[in-house]
Design an enzyme around this catalytic site. Structure first.
Site, PDB file in Angstrom:
ATOM      1  N   CYS A 147      22.327  56.613  17.381  1.00 44.69           N
ATOM      2  CA  CYS A 147      21.987  58.306  16.890  1.00 44.69           C
ATOM      3  C   CYS A 147      21.284  59.129  17.805  1.00 44.69           C
ATOM      4  CB  CYS A 147      21.430  57.897  15.397  1.00 44.69           C
ATOM      5  SG  CYS A 147      22.038  57.108  14.366  1.00 44.69           S
ATOM      6  N   PHE A 176       5.864  57.765  15.897  1.00 39.88           N
ATOM      7  CA  PHE A 176       6.794  58.126  17.021  1.00 39.88           C
ATOM      8  C   PHE A 176       6.238  58.603  18.283  1.00 39.88           C
ATOM      9  CE2 PHE A 176      11.607  57.938  16.453  1.00 39.88           C
ATOM     10  CZ  PHE A 176      11.466  57.130  15.201  1.00 39.88           C
ATOM     11  N   GLU A 185      17.766  52.194  11.123  1.00 46.17           N
ATOM     12  CA  GLU A 185      18.190  50.719  11.206  1.00 46.17           C
ATOM     13  C   GLU A 185      16.925  49.942  10.991  1.00 46.17           C
ATOM     14  OE1 GLU A 185      20.971  50.221  14.137  1.00 46.17           O
ATOM     15  OE2 GLU A 185      22.115  51.749  13.836  1.00 46.17           O
ATOM     16  N   ASN A 189      16.524  64.617  14.148  1.00 48.57           N
ATOM     17  CA  ASN A 189      16.657  63.416  15.411  1.00 48.57           C
ATOM     18  C   ASN A 189      16.420  64.140  16.796  1.00 48.57           C
ATOM     19  OD1 ASN A 189      17.572  61.745  13.373  1.00 48.57           O
ATOM     20  ND2 ASN A 189      19.743  61.366  14.236  1.00 48.57           N
ATOM     21  N   THR A 222      26.800  62.072  10.508  1.00 47.49           N
ATOM     22  CA  THR A 222      26.090  63.171  11.320  1.00 47.49           C
ATOM     23  C   THR A 222      26.950  64.052  12.033  1.00 47.49           C
ATOM     24  OG1 THR A 222      24.001  61.981  11.611  1.00 47.49           O
ATOM     25  CG2 THR A 222      24.167  63.891  13.108  1.00 47.49           C
ATOM     26  N   LYS A 275      23.032  60.102  21.229  1.00 45.36           N
ATOM     27  CA  LYS A 275      24.324  61.102  21.177  1.00 45.36           C
ATOM     28  C   LYS A 275      24.186  62.286  20.474  1.00 45.36           C
ATOM     29  CE  LYS A 275      26.290  59.404  16.658  1.00 45.36           C
ATOM     30  NZ  LYS A 275      26.332  60.274  15.757  1.00 45.36           N
TER      31      LYS A 275
HETATM   32  C1  UGA Z   1      17.062  57.413  13.903  1.00 45.89           C
HETATM   33  C2  UGA Z   1      16.214  58.220  13.048  1.00 45.89           C
HETATM   34  O1  UGA Z   1      14.809  57.782  13.067  1.00 45.89           O
HETATM   35  C3  UGA Z   1      16.835  58.179  11.583  1.00 45.89           C
HETATM   36  O2  UGA Z   1      16.093  59.103  10.722  1.00 45.89           O
HETATM   37  C4  UGA Z   1      18.090  58.628  11.223  1.00 45.89           C
HETATM   38  O3  UGA Z   1      18.666  58.729  10.257  1.00 45.89           O
HETATM   39  C5  UGA Z   1      19.083  57.747  12.192  1.00 45.89           C
HETATM   40  O4  UGA Z   1      18.684  57.769  13.530  1.00 45.89           O
HETATM   41  C6  UGA Z   1      20.455  58.313  12.202  1.00 45.89           C
HETATM   42  O5  UGA Z   1      20.630  59.349  12.760  1.00 45.89           O
HETATM   43  O6  UGA Z   1      21.335  57.529  11.614  1.00 45.89           O
HETATM   44  P1  UGA Z   1      17.444  54.644  14.238  1.00 45.89           P
HETATM   45  O7  UGA Z   1      18.484  55.038  15.386  1.00 45.89           O
HETATM   46  O8  UGA Z   1      17.605  53.654  13.557  1.00 45.89           O
HETATM   47  O9  UGA Z   1      17.021  56.060  13.435  1.00 45.89           O
HETATM   48  O10 UGA Z   1      16.089  54.475  15.267  1.00 45.89           O
HETATM   49  P2  UGA Z   1      14.624  54.921  15.451  1.00 45.89           P
HETATM   50  O11 UGA Z   1      13.615  53.950  14.522  1.00 45.89           O
HETATM   51  O12 UGA Z   1      14.635  56.428  15.247  1.00 45.89           O
HETATM   52  O13 UGA Z   1      14.495  54.745  16.985  1.00 45.89           O
HETATM   53  C7  UGA Z   1      15.375  55.176  17.889  1.00 45.89           C
HETATM   54  C8  UGA Z   1      14.984  54.708  19.310  1.00 45.89           C
HETATM   55  O14 UGA Z   1      13.522  55.304  19.636  1.00 45.89           O
HETATM   56  C9  UGA Z   1      14.532  53.092  19.254  1.00 45.89           C
HETATM   57  O15 UGA Z   1      14.978  52.712  20.928  1.00 45.89           O
HETATM   58  C10 UGA Z   1      13.196  52.879  19.360  1.00 45.89           C
HETATM   59  O16 UGA Z   1      12.690  52.034  20.257  1.00 45.89           O
HETATM   60  C11 UGA Z   1      12.720  54.257  20.022  1.00 45.89           C
HETATM   61  N1  UGA Z   1      11.216  54.573  19.804  1.00 45.89           N
HETATM   62  C12 UGA Z   1      10.884  55.082  18.436  1.00 45.89           C
HETATM   63  C13 UGA Z   1      10.246  54.604  20.818  1.00 45.89           C
HETATM   64  O17 UGA Z   1      10.754  54.690  21.993  1.00 45.89           O
HETATM   65  N2  UGA Z   1       9.014  55.217  20.442  1.00 45.89           N
HETATM   66  C14 UGA Z   1       8.657  55.611  19.282  1.00 45.89           C
HETATM   67  O18 UGA Z   1       7.446  55.742  18.936  1.00 45.89           O
HETATM   68  C15 UGA Z   1       9.666  55.531  18.391  1.00 45.89           C
END
Ligand code: UGA
Length: 441
Positions: free
Chosen positions: A267, A256, A154, A215, A125, A270
């Site tokens: 991700c 979400f 992840e 993101n 990214t 930042k």
């Molecule tokens: C995120 C994006 O979802 C991916 O599509 C992207 O490829 C990735 O970043 C990246 O740029 O590499 P990720 O960091 O694995 O993926 O995690 P997410 O599933 O997006 O969750 C991020 C945070 O949001 C977590 O702490 C999760 O607990 C929180 N979250 C998620 C919430 O608090 N509420 C929600 O409804 C969903």
């Protein structure tokens, strides 16, 4: 096809293994010797469901190997860049030093492909404009650049890589080169494209922006529902019911919209900061001013939890023992970068008598780090025993399945703060617990 993957972290290691799974001959390059040694033996250096099997199978088949030597990328037709782009501590901008170092190290080894065309496919990214500058830097080698952002989550990284929602190709301007580069990537991803995955072709800048704006949108969605949780708390309403109702509108969608202690990880936090810095550089900083608020809401949810815990423990706050369930930033991962749960555990460790943390996968990582301000439990029961308050910070399935009656017999006081709105409030209350969620009556 012979393929190299530069950078073998959460993105690159999975990508390398997935490309080998598609049948390619893959070499993964990383400067971290320990990581390369583990991967070479088919061992995943971090927890990611499905990755160990993929590594083992493809290393054993001889299609996948790892090295610290860049010269081993010679002759590959496609080189994926999957190095990290962390946040610069002062400005919040993306730190491109690993991308720059990777490109510099690759240059002497480009131009040896026998397939007639050689492509560098960027997956990291990056700030918009990076692909163009890499293309200029490598122009003399004859290699072309394609920006091919990665959208994996992840915990679902293997599935997201092999069965993505969409593929994005940011192609060079010259139409003839663009079509050749596109064909090459189509060949790499043939089974994925044949499965009907939408493949979207665009210019470099748009492809770079697709990634970061996705993101930013996801972070905004989470902060939106967390802001609604604050309103629900003040108004005596229930944010989970609210999310369920608004989410049925297809234009909004239910995913979400889980209110809780906020987003973390390597991700979203930042990326929204780097995006704001890049927008300012482009003279359109005001357009992303709302992302400052998204970040601010994400911080305030944690402050809200601290306030709730203080209120629930009252005069016993400073002498209390708090059990924090979860240290990873999300379940099915041992990644603790910007983890809201870990952040809260560290905070409480400064203010209360004792804190004990339990996480099925991040726990052992924490223990290996040593010198912690809190204890790390091996089991859930150990964490719960004698606790004055239990905080659920990461919604692992094993925590969601805790029997509240069994837990009640272990703790000192039956108080639970569900930081992820992941527990059945009614069952916990029925077992005699004081239950507090986020934005839930
Ligand atoms: C995120 C994006 O979802 C991916 O599509 C992207 O490829 C990735 O970043 C990246 O740029 O590499 P990720 O960091 O694995 O993926 O995690 P997410 O599933 O997006 O969750 C991020 C945070 O949001 C977590 O702490 C999760 O607990 C929180 N979250 C998620 C919430 O608090 N509420 C929600 O409804 C969903």
């Amino acid at each position: 096809m012979r393929i190299s993957v530069i950078g073998c972290g959460y993105l690159g290691a999975v990508h390398a293994a997935a490309m080998a799974e598609l049948g390619h001959e893959v070499v993964g390059v990383d400067v971290d010797r320990a990581k390369v040694e583990a991967l070479s033996q088919g061992i995943a250096p971090f927890y990611e469901p499905g990755l160990p099997q993929l590594l083992e199978r493809n290393v054993a088949a001889g299609r996948l190997r790892f090295t610290t030597h860049y010269e081993e990328i010679r002759g590959c037709s496609v080189h994926f860049i999957g190095v990290g782009t962390p946040q610069m501590s002062q400005s919040g901008a993306a730190d491109l030093r690993f991308v720059d170092a990777a490109v510099e190290a690759m240059i002497p080894h480009l131009g040896f492909s026998e397939s007639g065309i050689e492509v560098i496919a960027g997956k990291s990214t990056v700030p918009v404009g990076t692909a163009q500058s890499i293309a200029q830097r490598v122009a003399s080698t004859g290699a072309f650049v394609v920006w091919n952002p990665e959208f994996l989550r992840e915990g679902f990284a293997v599935k997201d890589t092999l069965e993505p929602d969409r593929m994005v190709y940011g192609l060079p301007e010259d139409p003839e080169i663009a079509i050749r580069a596109q064909r090459l990537l189509d060949e790499v991803y043939e089974p994925i494209i044949d499965a009907g995955t939408p493949r979207l072709v665009m210019d470099y800048a748009t492809a770079e922006l697709v990634k970061i704006s996705a993101n930013a949108f996801l972070a905004t969605k989470i902060s939106f529902i967390n802001a609604m949780a604050q309103i629900c708390d003040a108004a005596g309403a229930d944010v989970t019911a609210l999310a369920g109702a608004i989410g049925l509108d297809e234009r909004i969608g239910r995913r979400f919209l889980r209110a809780g202690i906020g987003f973390g990880g390597g991700c979203l936090p930042k990326d929204i900061r780097a995006f704001q810095v890049r927008a300012q550089e482009l003279g359109v900083g005001d357009s992303l001013a709302f992302l400052r608020e998204v970040d601010r809401v994400n911080d305030t949810v944690r402050l809200g939890v601290i306030h709730t815990v203080r209120e629930l423990l009252g005069a016993d706050y400073s002498s209390a023992r708090i059990a924090v369930l979860g240290a990873a930033f999300k379940p099915d991962s041992d990644d603790m970068r910007n983890s809201p749960s870990l952040d809260l555990a560290r905070h409480f460790a400064q203010e209360v008598a004792s804190v004990i943390v339990m996480d099925p996968e991040a726990g052992p990582v924490l223990r290996a780090q040593g010198e912690l301000p809190f204890e790390v439990a091996q089991t859930i029961d150990e964490a719960l025993t004698g606790a004055d308050l239990v905080l659920l910070g990461t919604e692992w399935a094993v925590f969601r399945q805790i029997d509240p009656t069994h837990a009640a017999a272990l703790v000192k006081r039956k108080i639970i703060v569900d930081g992820r709105n992941a527990l059945r409030a009614t069952s916990w209350k029925a077992a005699g617990w004081t239950y507090r969620g986020i934005g839930r009556r």
